[in-house]
Scaffold this active site. Structure first.
Site, mmCIF file in Angstrom:
data_model
loop_
_atom_site.group_PDB
_atom_site.id
_atom_site.type_symbol
_atom_site.label_atom_id
_atom_site.label_comp_id
_atom_site.label_asym_id
_atom_site.label_seq_id
_atom_site.Cartn_x
_atom_site.Cartn_y
_atom_site.Cartn_z
ATOM 1 N N ASP A 114 32.484 35.951 45.118
ATOM 2 C CA ASP A 114 33.192 36.946 44.270
ATOM 3 C C ASP A 114 32.182 37.367 43.314
ATOM 4 O O ASP A 114 31.481 36.799 42.756
ATOM 5 C CB ASP A 114 34.333 36.283 43.748
ATOM 6 C CG ASP A 114 35.724 37.037 43.629
ATOM 7 O OD1 ASP A 114 36.137 37.103 44.687
ATOM 8 O OD2 ASP A 114 36.258 37.257 42.608
ATOM 9 N N ASP A 223 35.362 42.357 42.040
ATOM 10 C CA ASP A 223 36.313 42.377 41.177
ATOM 11 C C ASP A 223 36.412 43.661 40.090
ATOM 12 O O ASP A 223 35.285 43.833 39.669
ATOM 13 C CB ASP A 223 36.482 40.930 40.249
ATOM 14 C CG ASP A 223 37.438 40.755 39.299
ATOM 15 O OD1 ASP A 223 38.597 40.758 39.943
ATOM 16 O OD2 ASP A 223 37.283 40.966 37.913
ATOM 17 N N GLU A 290 37.642 45.702 44.810
ATOM 18 C CA GLU A 290 38.842 45.578 44.016
ATOM 19 C C GLU A 290 38.980 46.743 43.233
ATOM 20 O O GLU A 290 38.196 46.823 42.328
ATOM 21 C CB GLU A 290 38.990 44.404 43.420
ATOM 22 C CG GLU A 290 40.601 44.225 42.641
ATOM 23 C CD GLU A 290 40.802 43.298 41.768
ATOM 24 O OE1 GLU A 290 42.037 42.656 41.501
ATOM 25 O OE2 GLU A 290 39.739 42.690 41.043
ATOM 26 N N HIS A 366 45.382 35.981 45.496
ATOM 27 C CA HIS A 366 45.474 34.997 44.124
ATOM 28 C C HIS A 366 46.303 35.803 43.026
ATOM 29 O O HIS A 366 46.662 35.063 42.355
ATOM 30 C CB HIS A 366 44.116 34.453 43.885
ATOM 31 C CG HIS A 366 43.409 35.592 43.437
ATOM 32 N ND1 HIS A 366 42.725 36.437 44.000
ATOM 33 C CD2 HIS A 366 42.776 35.871 41.885
ATOM 34 C CE1 HIS A 366 42.014 37.485 43.342
ATOM 35 N NE2 HIS A 366 42.106 37.085 42.224
ATOM 36 N N ASP A 367 46.555 37.129 43.229
ATOM 37 C CA ASP A 367 46.949 37.781 41.970
ATOM 38 C C ASP A 367 48.352 38.371 42.429
ATOM 39 O O ASP A 367 48.874 38.880 41.742
ATOM 40 C CB ASP A 367 46.204 39.199 41.677
ATOM 41 C CG ASP A 367 44.990 38.514 40.999
ATOM 42 O OD1 ASP A 367 45.106 37.601 40.049
ATOM 43 O OD2 ASP A 367 43.998 39.417 41.047
#
Length: 612
Positions: A114, A223, A290, A366-367
């Protein structure tokens, strides 16, 4: 369309804190991941993606537990990084990463990391220097502004009215009394935004990326990478009017979303092109961005176009935002119909194939809450069937496929009977705190807020992985308290039971995922690269049907009943079937008619081979 290794890969996302605890502290760790590499290989995974680990914060005391993939004080579960080149010692070591890379390589697999570089932790050495003095060389590594004025009590006012992303009742700016200036902190005060206008910042980011690529990482998930360029005027956001309709929680609004001024900002593409030129191309690195809040087709293709795009692909959130209330953020809920699901799938399948872009295929991360709870029926009677329906859909869509931990065994949302204290995520905590502040004496409004948590909280995806039927689901030793409560259903919903399932007539959810992943790879020209067309008769109602066509593999029909009851669906006359090859109710080939009216059971999915 050009074939690439990363296009055909199956990427498995690991949320480390909840995956496997090997050192007995109740939190997942790198050695826990290493211990499960064979499990992932057997499932059919090619790339393991490790997300930053995040924090646990209790509503009562707001105390953070500090453990992360990268060194982090855990204000936002590892997305506040204090050292980009160091693994937190309580999570593991840099050497553990090297071991993981080596173990994956032995099995023909890769590691994806990440990259969180829109912001750092306020404990990062860069920020410590920046905040130490207005004349420090790193002062302009972050975004500092003078107050816009003072309120009636003489207190300083933020530079503008932007709201915090993870707590919209708060300002996106944090005041520093020592310098009497504010720094921009879009997510939380502990996550100051980097100033990408500064070339030294960009060079430092490039250096961080090379560091992990040199250690064997194959690429990065980036991210909120579309937030790195801000409109340098920093104008006020347009005021929003929040009401209590459709699941939203209302009340007075002081700060407003400023996303118009920092999503896909004026220099974003310039910064990404530089990143590609300086780092990504030399390493042939895999990239997935993302990029929330972006819907414009042309703008997305500028980013992921196969010829000139800056990134390989991005996460498009249209499907996982299906129940969001427009203009009211994530923590609001609206009803949806199957057509709302079909529309974005057919849009992006067609756009990327026709205009030479590339999709990421996913329903969980995960969100977001668990897919079987969100899109189908997670009751005991239908959980497994529904989870396999979603598997069949995802494994037959074009793009690079992402599987989130626990999705392969059909894990579901936290029970509504659990106390609100079981919610540990900072977004959930801020939302509940805001709701209590506004509606402490309004029972109906608080019930409404709790319903939003039950539906949308990120916590649902973060309960410990259910490995077996032993105490604590095999996530940690039975005498260890896990950082987050283990789901109550672990004795019947776990990986060990599903791998060993030997029902002569049915496959477990895990076995079905394994079979579908293998089938996808065997027919990659169809299901990864092939053409897509929604079957016209599926445009209405609760049945979603589409055709996939490959140059070598021929044409295939996928029929998905997104309804909790029996329905009858008419096969169009222009679609001729050789036969049904797979379904989510039986291990063998479905015994269904290949013409006319087809009887579909609740949440039934079918895969058929068409006449060439």
């Amino acid at each position: 369309m050009t074939g690439e290794w990363w296009k055909e890969a199956v990427i498995y996302q690991i949320y480390p804190s909840s995956f496997k605890d090997a050192n007995g502290d109740g939190w997942g760790d790198l050695k826990g991941i290493i211990s499960k590499v064979d499990y992932l290989k057997e499932l059919g995974v090619d790339i393991v993606w490790i997300s930053p680990k995040e924090t646990i914060v209790s509503v009562q005391c707001l105390i953070s537990k500090m453990i992360a993939v990268y060194k982090s004080p855990q204000a936002d579960m590892g997305y506040d990084i204090a050292d980009y080149k160091l693994i937190d010692p309580r999570y593991g070591t840099n050497e553990d990463v090297e071991v993981l890379v080596a173990e994956l390589k032995k099995r023909g697999m890769k590691l994806m990391m990440d990259l969180v570089v829109n912001h750092t932790s306020n404990e990062h050495s860069w920020f410590r220097e920046s905040i130490s003095s207005t004349t420090n060389p790193k002062r302009d590594w972050y975004i500092w502004k003078d107050p816009s004025g003072k309120d009636q009590k003489g207190n300083p006012l933020p530079p503008n009215n932007w709201s915090q992303i993870l707590g919209d009742a708060n300002s996106a700016w944090t005041y520093d009394p020592s310098s009497q200036q504010y720094y921009l902190s879009l997510f939380t005060p502990e996550q100051p935004d980097l100033n990408w206008e500064n070339s030294a910042v960009r060079a430092a980011v490039h250096d961080v990326m090379r560091f992990w690529l040199d250690k064997g990482a194959c690429g990065y998930r980036m991210d909120v990478i579309n937030l790195i360029s801000k409109d340098q005027r920093f104008p006020d956001a347009d005021p929003t009017i929040v009401n209590t309709s459709e699941g939203a929680i209302g009340g007075p609004v002081q700060y407003h979303p400023g996303s118009k001024w920092y999503i896909n900002g004026p220099r974003m593409h310039e910064f990404l092109r530089e990143l590609k030129r300086e780092v990504l191309q030399p390493y042939n690195a895999l990239t997935v961005g993302e990029m929330p809040g972006v819907c414009d087709v042309d703008e997305i293709l500028r980013t992921v176009g196969q010829k000139d795009g800056e990134l390989n692909m991005i996460f498009i959130f249209d499907v996982v935002d299906i129940d969001d209330v427009p203009g009211q953020g994530r923590m609001a809920v609206r009803d949806w119909v199957v057509r709302d699901l079909v529309r974005p799938v057919e849009k992006w399948q067609s756009v990327m194939l026709e205009r030479d872009g590339w999709n990421s295929v996913f329903l969980e991360n995960h969100d977001n809450p668990r897919s079987v709870s969100r899109y189908c029926d997670d009751s005991d009677g239908f959980r497994a069937i529904a989870a396999k329906l979603l598997c069949l859909m995802q494994t037959t869509l074009a793009g690079t496929l992402f599987v989130y931990q626990g999705e392969e065994i059909g894990m579901r949302n936290m029970p509504k009977s659990w106390d609100v204290s079981e919610f540990k995520d900072i977004e959930s905590i801020n939302f509940w705190k805001k709701s209590l502040d506004l509606y402490r004496h309004d029972e109906r409004a608080l019930e409404k807020a709790r319903a939003v948590l039950d539906c949308k909280a990120r916590d649902h995806a973060r309960t410990p992985m259910q490995w077996d039927a032993s105490p604590q689901a095999g996530f940690c030793d039975q005498d260890v308290q896990p950082w987050m409560r283990v789901m109550d259903d672990y004795k019947t919903v776990n990986a060990d039971a599903q791998i060993k399932a030997d029902d002569p007539d049915d496959l477990s959810v895990w076995q079905f995922w394994q079979r579908c992943l293998a089938h996808r790879k065997d027919h990659s020209d169809v299901f990864v690269y092939g053409g897509y067309r929604t079957v016209d008769d599926a445009a209405t109602g609760n049945v979603f049907a589409y055709l996939r066509t490959g140059e070598k593999g021929g044409r295939w029909l996928i029929v998905l009943n997104f309804d909790g009851k029996d329905v009858e669906w008419n096969l169009p006359e222009n679609v001729k079937l050789q036969g049904w090859t797979a379904g989510n109710y039986l291990k063998g080939k479905p015994d269904k008619t290949t013409e006319g009216a087809i009887a579909l059971r609740p949440w039934e999915g079918l895969l058929g081979k068409c006449v060439d």
